[in-house]
Scaffold this motif. Structure first.
Motif, PDB file in Angstrom:
ATOM      1  N   THR A 168      -8.786  -0.700   5.847  1.00  0.00           N
ATOM      2  CA  THR A 168     -10.155  -0.012   4.254  1.00  0.00           C
ATOM      3  C   THR A 168     -10.013   1.161   4.186  1.00  0.00           C
ATOM      4  OG1 THR A 168     -11.586   0.316   6.325  1.00  0.00           O
ATOM      5  CG2 THR A 168     -10.034  -1.916   5.589  1.00  0.00           C
ATOM      6  N   ALA A 169      -9.529   2.081   5.355  1.00  0.00           N
ATOM      7  CA  ALA A 169      -9.890   4.136   5.240  1.00  0.00           C
ATOM      8  C   ALA A 169      -9.124   4.157   4.068  1.00  0.00           C
ATOM      9  CB  ALA A 169      -9.341   4.733   6.456  1.00  0.00           C
ATOM     10  N   GLN A 170      -7.549   3.614   4.389  1.00  0.00           N
ATOM     11  CA  GLN A 170      -6.470   3.973   3.426  1.00  0.00           C
ATOM     12  C   GLN A 170      -7.040   3.376   1.631  1.00  0.00           C
ATOM     13  OE1 GLN A 170      -2.992   4.054   4.460  1.00  0.00           O
ATOM     14  NE2 GLN A 170      -3.485   3.364   6.364  1.00  0.00           N
ATOM     15  N   LEU A 205       0.797  -1.186  -0.020  1.00  0.00           N
ATOM     16  CA  LEU A 205       0.270   0.294   0.171  1.00  0.00           C
ATOM     17  C   LEU A 205       0.772   1.390  -0.190  1.00  0.00           C
ATOM     18  CD1 LEU A 205      -2.707   1.046   0.322  1.00  0.00           C
ATOM     19  CD2 LEU A 205      -2.203   1.085   2.891  1.00  0.00           C
ATOM     20  N   ARG A 206       2.420   1.163   0.488  1.00  0.00           N
ATOM     21  CA  ARG A 206       2.656   2.619   0.941  1.00  0.00           C
ATOM     22  C   ARG A 206       3.793   2.376  -0.347  1.00  0.00           C
ATOM     23  NH1 ARG A 206       4.114   0.377   5.988  1.00  0.00           N
ATOM     24  NH2 ARG A 206       6.237  -0.627   5.430  1.00  0.00           N
ATOM     25  N   ARG A 207       3.899   1.901  -1.425  1.00  0.00           N
ATOM     26  CA  ARG A 207       4.741   1.988  -2.490  1.00  0.00           C
ATOM     27  C   ARG A 207       3.386   1.929  -4.113  1.00  0.00           C
ATOM     28  NH1 ARG A 207       9.724  -2.581  -2.139  1.00  0.00           N
ATOM     29  NH2 ARG A 207      10.092  -2.658   0.107  1.00  0.00           N
TER      30      ARG A 207
END
Length: 228
Positions: A47-49, A26-28
């Protein structure tokens, strides 16, 4: 809708390395679909991200089929089957019940490949199918014994994955067996060498570096080849 981001399906992401991998990709900048079998309080905040969270039990054919149907139309650049169990692995083989052996082999060595067969049509060309293996699954490196049922289940996983790769020799995706290192998780226990973030980052590096390859490899989180 067309999505330009790479898309990862992390199977078994409720905690530990699965959760760490979901967070890392996700960060990538990847889109991430993450699965859980039961409650996953650590996963739900993602889920908020934008992480899509789905329930599946890889030991249950109906559950896998239902997930496949819910993800109809999706294509993944990575499917990483992380899910696995440790049961009575501190005991020698003869001290463990047949029922426990059966469960270990089903969950660690058979169900990941059944999941892969069900979902191989969801892999995009040039993508990667990865399985969470272990250096303990290396037959060549087994000089000290210990962790007998777990070790044998990971060796069986490696063998089954090799058979899968041979059966699908004309595939357009790569197959990886990955050793995460000795990681401080509920499964890894005390005294581990690595934290989850370090291992997950290394595994993600290996996967991203091999994007587009269609071969089979057994590697650790640093990208080093391990003996079968």
């Amino acid at each position: 809708m067309t999505h330009s981001k790479k898309h990862a399906l992390i199977v078994g992401a409720s905690r530990g390395l699965g959760l760490g991998l979901a967070e890392t990709f996700l960060r990538r900048g990847w889109r991430v679909t993450a699965t859980r079998r039961g409650a996953a309080p650590g996963l739900e905040p993602l889920t908020a991200q934008g992480v899509r969270v789905e329930a599946v039990d890889i030991d249950d054919d109906a559950s896998v089929t239902a997930l496949h149907e819910r993800l109809a139309g999706e294509r993944f650049d990575l499917i990483f089957v992380v899910a696995g169990i440790v049961l009575e692995s501190d005991q020698p083989l003869h001290a463990v019940s047949r029922a426990v052996h059966a469960q270990i082999f089903l969950t660690n060595a058979v169900s990941p490949l059944l999941f892969a067969e069900a979902f191989r049509d969801r892999l995009a060309p040039g993508s990667t199918l990865a399985f969470m293996s272990s250096v303990l699954g290396s037959v060549g490196r087994n000089t000290e014994g210990g962790w007998e049922n777990y070790r044998a289940s990971k060796a069986a996983l490696n063998t089954n994955a090799r058979s899968f790769a041979a059966r699908h020799a004309a595939r357009d995706f790569g197959v990886l067996l990955l050793h995460p290192g000795w990681v401080a998780t509920d499964m890894g226990g005390e005294g581990a060498d690595l934290d989850v973030a370090t291992s997950a980052a290394g595994l993600a590096d290996v996967i991203e570096a091999r994007a587009g390859r269609t071969d089979l490899a057994f590697l650790d989180y640093r990208g080093e080849t391990l003996p079968w």
